[in-house]
Design a protein around this motif. Sequence first.
Motif, PDB file in Angstrom:
ATOM      1  N   ARG A 275       0.838  -1.185   0.093  1.00 32.42           N
ATOM      2  CA  ARG A 275      -0.049  -0.235   0.031  1.00 32.42           C
ATOM      3  C   ARG A 275       0.898   1.216   0.011  1.00 32.42           C
ATOM      4  O   ARG A 275       2.158   1.205   0.458  1.00 32.42           O
ATOM      5  N   TRP A 276       0.337   2.223  -0.507  1.00 32.52           N
ATOM      6  CA  TRP A 276       1.062   3.618  -0.720  1.00 32.52           C
ATOM      7  C   TRP A 276       1.696   3.777   0.763  1.00 32.52           C
ATOM      8  O   TRP A 276       2.410   4.712   0.803  1.00 32.52           O
ATOM      9  N   ASN A 277       0.951   4.013   1.905  1.00 30.39           N
ATOM     10  CA  ASN A 277       1.200   4.392   2.907  1.00 30.39           C
ATOM     11  C   ASN A 277       2.231   3.651   3.903  1.00 30.39           C
ATOM     12  O   ASN A 277       2.577   3.775   4.957  1.00 30.39           O
TER      13      ASN A 277
ATOM     14  N   SER B 153       5.971   2.378   5.177  1.00 30.69           N
ATOM     15  CA  SER B 153       6.920   3.088   5.314  1.00 30.69           C
ATOM     16  C   SER B 153       8.273   3.245   4.204  1.00 30.69           C
ATOM     17  O   SER B 153       8.572   4.300   3.798  1.00 30.69           O
TER      18      SER B 153
ATOM     19  N   LEU C 249       6.590   5.572   1.344  1.00 31.01           N
ATOM     20  CA  LEU C 249       6.761   6.792   1.818  1.00 31.01           C
ATOM     21  C   LEU C 249       8.255   7.498   1.640  1.00 31.01           C
ATOM     22  O   LEU C 249       8.410   8.649   1.348  1.00 31.01           O
TER      23      LEU C 249
END
Length: 368
Positions: A311-313, A315, A318
């Motif tokens: 998922r994009w979120n 670590s 990010l």
Amino acid sequence: MEPPAAAARQVETDDQIALLRKPRKKGGNSDLASAAFNIVNSIIGSGIIGLPYSMKEAGFPLGVLLLFVVAYITDYSIILLIKGGNLSSTNTYQELVRKTYGRAGYIILSTLQFLYPFIVGLDNVLTDRHFIILLTTIIFTLPLSLYQDIAKLGKISLISLILTIVILIIVMVRTVTFSPQVPKSENAWIFARSNAVQAIGVMSFGDIFENYCRDDNLATFGRFCYGITVILTFPLECFVTREVIANVFFHGNLSTVFHIVVTVVIIAVATGVSLVYDCLGIVLELNGVLSATPLVFIIPSACYLKLSKERWNRSDNLISGLILALGVLVMAVGFVMTVLHPQECSHGKEMFYCFPSNVSVHNSTLPP
């Protein structure tokens, strides 16, 4: 279908295996010590002499902070390359980019990998002028660069690292014995300067020995050690440049004849340019911002973000996105700053405090 969390744990396990597993020998017999010496010599080498100039450009407090930040980003980028290699089942930087971004990405990466060590090599050869350049190239640089196995350069890199330590000792001695006689710079301890972005992008190539007087015997010995480290570092840059040519044009394999021919051509071009031009300041700065920054900041992060199924979120995603954005910012701002404010050429210029009229400094040689 394997859940994302399990896949992430599998990638982490694969990373550890990739770091600990003893690689199969393929065309070389490098041991851990030789590999370590070559890596450290390639990373540090003669470039450490330019760090004070970068600190000056950025502002000393910010320069120290940026040194740690760039070190962390470089370390994290290497981890991203390992993870990207596991996700794409590839073993090299070039294979990773080819599988992620196709032939176009592979050519861009190869061009950057060729330009950065080749242009840095031009600066390395510019240590002295015509006769010395030709003599050291024929006697030392060419024979060392002809090695096909990089492990053979391990002992050479060890000598270079020892000389680098000697240089650091000389600089520290001169800091104590010589700095009180040098006028203080205006705003020397200012936190940040406008050229901080150039320091991030490793575009500032300075030589701390240009701050010492010509009749300073200790500094002259340091210059001699610096010249030797340059000669011993150049074969590593040549090796990388030759490998890129071999991978792009010869499918990774060079016959003995082509190995010699390609090596001679690389060295001949680098030597020829260094004989004709005395100062390549703006070229070196542009090489840093347009080659080094994408290689370290942008490409590893871009490859991982494209290959990652998390998922994009998460670590890793990010941090990778942040490093990618920072790399693009450094490259864009650094390019503009380099064009608008290029580094001045100061080869061979005597500092004002070294002239005979300055009695307190003239003939200041060995420390008391």
